[in-house]
Design an enzyme around this catalytic site. Structure first.
Site, PDB file in Angstrom:
ATOM      1  N   GLY A  48      -9.759  12.020  49.589  1.00  0.00           N
ATOM      2  CA  GLY A  48      -8.875  11.278  50.487  1.00  0.00           C
ATOM      3  C   GLY A  48      -7.382  11.526  50.353  1.00  0.00           C
ATOM      4  O   GLY A  48      -6.649  11.402  51.316  1.00  0.00           O
ATOM      5  N   ASP A 106      -8.583  -0.012  46.777  1.00  0.00           N
ATOM      6  CA  ASP A 106      -9.402  -1.064  47.374  1.00  0.00           C
ATOM      7  C   ASP A 106      -9.684  -2.102  46.281  1.00  0.00           C
ATOM      8  O   ASP A 106      -8.893  -3.004  46.058  1.00  0.00           O
ATOM      9  CB  ASP A 106     -10.657  -0.407  47.958  1.00  0.00           C
ATOM     10  CG  ASP A 106     -11.581  -1.376  48.660  1.00  0.00           C
ATOM     11  OD1 ASP A 106     -11.184  -2.527  48.878  1.00  0.00           O
ATOM     12  OD2 ASP A 106     -12.718  -1.002  48.993  1.00  0.00           O
ATOM     13  N   VAL A 156     -10.269   1.515  56.952  1.00  0.00           N
ATOM     14  CA  VAL A 156      -9.262   2.355  57.602  1.00  0.00           C
ATOM     15  C   VAL A 156      -9.610   3.833  57.462  1.00  0.00           C
ATOM     16  O   VAL A 156     -10.234   4.246  56.478  1.00  0.00           O
ATOM     17  CB  VAL A 156      -7.840   2.069  57.059  1.00  0.00           C
ATOM     18  CG1 VAL A 156      -7.345   0.713  57.508  1.00  0.00           C
ATOM     19  CG2 VAL A 156      -7.786   2.197  55.537  1.00  0.00           C
ATOM     20  N   ASP A 162     -11.603   8.644  55.272  1.00  0.00           N
ATOM     21  CA  ASP A 162     -12.769   8.909  56.133  1.00  0.00           C
ATOM     22  C   ASP A 162     -13.679   7.704  56.283  1.00  0.00           C
ATOM     23  O   ASP A 162     -13.598   6.720  55.551  1.00  0.00           O
ATOM     24  CB  ASP A 162     -13.604  10.054  55.534  1.00  0.00           C
ATOM     25  CG  ASP A 162     -14.441   9.581  54.343  1.00  0.00           C
ATOM     26  OD1 ASP A 162     -13.890   8.879  53.466  1.00  0.00           O
ATOM     27  OD2 ASP A 162     -15.639   9.888  54.291  1.00  0.00           O
TER      28      ASP A 162
HETATM   29  P1  IMP Z   1     -11.645   1.403  44.802  1.00  0.00           P
HETATM   30  O1  IMP Z   1     -12.485   0.256  45.278  1.00  0.00           O
HETATM   31  O2  IMP Z   1     -10.184   1.022  44.722  1.00  0.00           O
HETATM   32  O3  IMP Z   1     -12.166   1.975  43.536  1.00  0.00           O
HETATM   33  O4  IMP Z   1     -11.742   2.527  45.908  1.00  0.00           O
HETATM   34  C1  IMP Z   1     -12.837   3.400  45.953  1.00  0.00           C
HETATM   35  C2  IMP Z   1     -12.769   4.403  47.060  1.00  0.00           C
HETATM   36  O5  IMP Z   1     -13.348   3.833  48.208  1.00  0.00           O
HETATM   37  C3  IMP Z   1     -11.425   4.878  47.539  1.00  0.00           C
HETATM   38  O6  IMP Z   1     -10.835   5.879  46.742  1.00  0.00           O
HETATM   39  C4  IMP Z   1     -11.781   5.433  48.910  1.00  0.00           C
HETATM   40  O7  IMP Z   1     -12.349   6.709  48.778  1.00  0.00           O
HETATM   41  C5  IMP Z   1     -12.868   4.463  49.339  1.00  0.00           C
HETATM   42  N1  IMP Z   1     -12.361   3.450  50.278  1.00  0.00           N
HETATM   43  C6  IMP Z   1     -12.182   2.138  50.059  1.00  0.00           C
HETATM   44  N2  IMP Z   1     -11.752   1.507  51.161  1.00  0.00           N
HETATM   45  C7  IMP Z   1     -11.635   2.467  52.115  1.00  0.00           C
HETATM   46  C8  IMP Z   1     -11.235   2.442  53.502  1.00  0.00           C
HETATM   47  O8  IMP Z   1     -10.848   1.429  54.104  1.00  0.00           O
HETATM   48  N3  IMP Z   1     -11.285   3.648  54.140  1.00  0.00           N
HETATM   49  C9  IMP Z   1     -11.687   4.800  53.545  1.00  0.00           C
HETATM   50  N4  IMP Z   1     -12.061   4.853  52.263  1.00  0.00           N
HETATM   51  C10 IMP Z   1     -12.049   3.707  51.547  1.00  0.00           C
END
Ligand code: IMP
Length: 178
Positions: A48, A106, A156, A162
């Site tokens: 991403g 996230d 998003v 994606d």
């Molecule tokens: P984390 O929950 O902060 O560990 O995020 C994990 C991964 O989920 C991120 O690096 C993104 O690849 C994916 N992700 C979380 N929310 C979104 C979103 O709204 N759009 C796209 N990818 C997301």
């Protein structure tokens, strides 16, 4: 089953112009903060962050080196919180200034894992820059040193982000219903 027709462009959450303006500001701030530190290593989190990293890195006025790291990401709706390393950086970060470049924070599980892993390698400094953050969703205690935008808890896409590998090259950040 009918063939999939052309997709409707997702509604805009953050426009191309807004992103560009904010990336300029972030790059200026980072360049200032690291001005007397020598080379920094930017570690982009695949997939991403590839667009954000490309734009940010080209606007920096300090010496920088580019690295990538790949971590397992979860599928929407299946948040186990488990993170796995798929591809490591190709350089030793010990005694180097490291800046993690993330597309989205996230739950912050990914960032938490990454910070722990890199900190154990004893860099001279370790900071994080993220384009967007879903503040309401954060579970881990993680400090984002340079943040583009706080966004609502919606899925998003675009500017590298994606939904099942779609929309990554959309020039703006839009909202989709997964
Ligand atoms: P984390 O929950 O902060 O560990 O995020 C994990 C991964 O989920 C991120 O690096 C993104 O690849 C994916 N992700 C979380 N929310 C979104 C979103 O709204 N759009 C796209 N990818 C997301």
């Amino acid at each position: 089953m009918p063939a999939e027709g052309p997709r409707e462009p997702p509604p805009v959450l953050i426009s191309e112009e807004e992103i560009s303006g904010r990336v300029d500001e972030l790059a200026a701030q980072i360049s200032l903060d690291y001005a007397d530190k020598g080379e920094i290593i930017l570690i982009g989190v695949l997939k991403g962050a590839f667009v954000f990293l490309a734009d940010l890195a080209r606007r920096l006025t300090i010496e920088r080196r580019i690295e990538f790291i790949a971590l397992s990401s979860y599928q929407y709706g299946a948040e186990s919180g488990a993170v796995r390393l798929l591809m490591d950086v190709r350089t030793d970060v010990r005694d180097r200034h490291v800046l993690i470049v993330e597309d989205i924070v996230d739950t912050a599980n990914t960032l938490h894992y990454l910070i722990d892993m890199l900190r154990a390698r004893e860099p001279a400094s370790l900071r994080c820059c993220a384009l967007v953050r879903k503040k309401e969703r954060i579970r881990s205690e993680v400090e984002v040193d340079y943040l583009g935008f706080d966004i609502p808890d919606r899925w998003v896409v675009g500017y590298g982000l994606d939904l099942r590998e779609q929309y990554r090259t959309l020039p703006y950040i839009g909202i989709v219903d997964p």
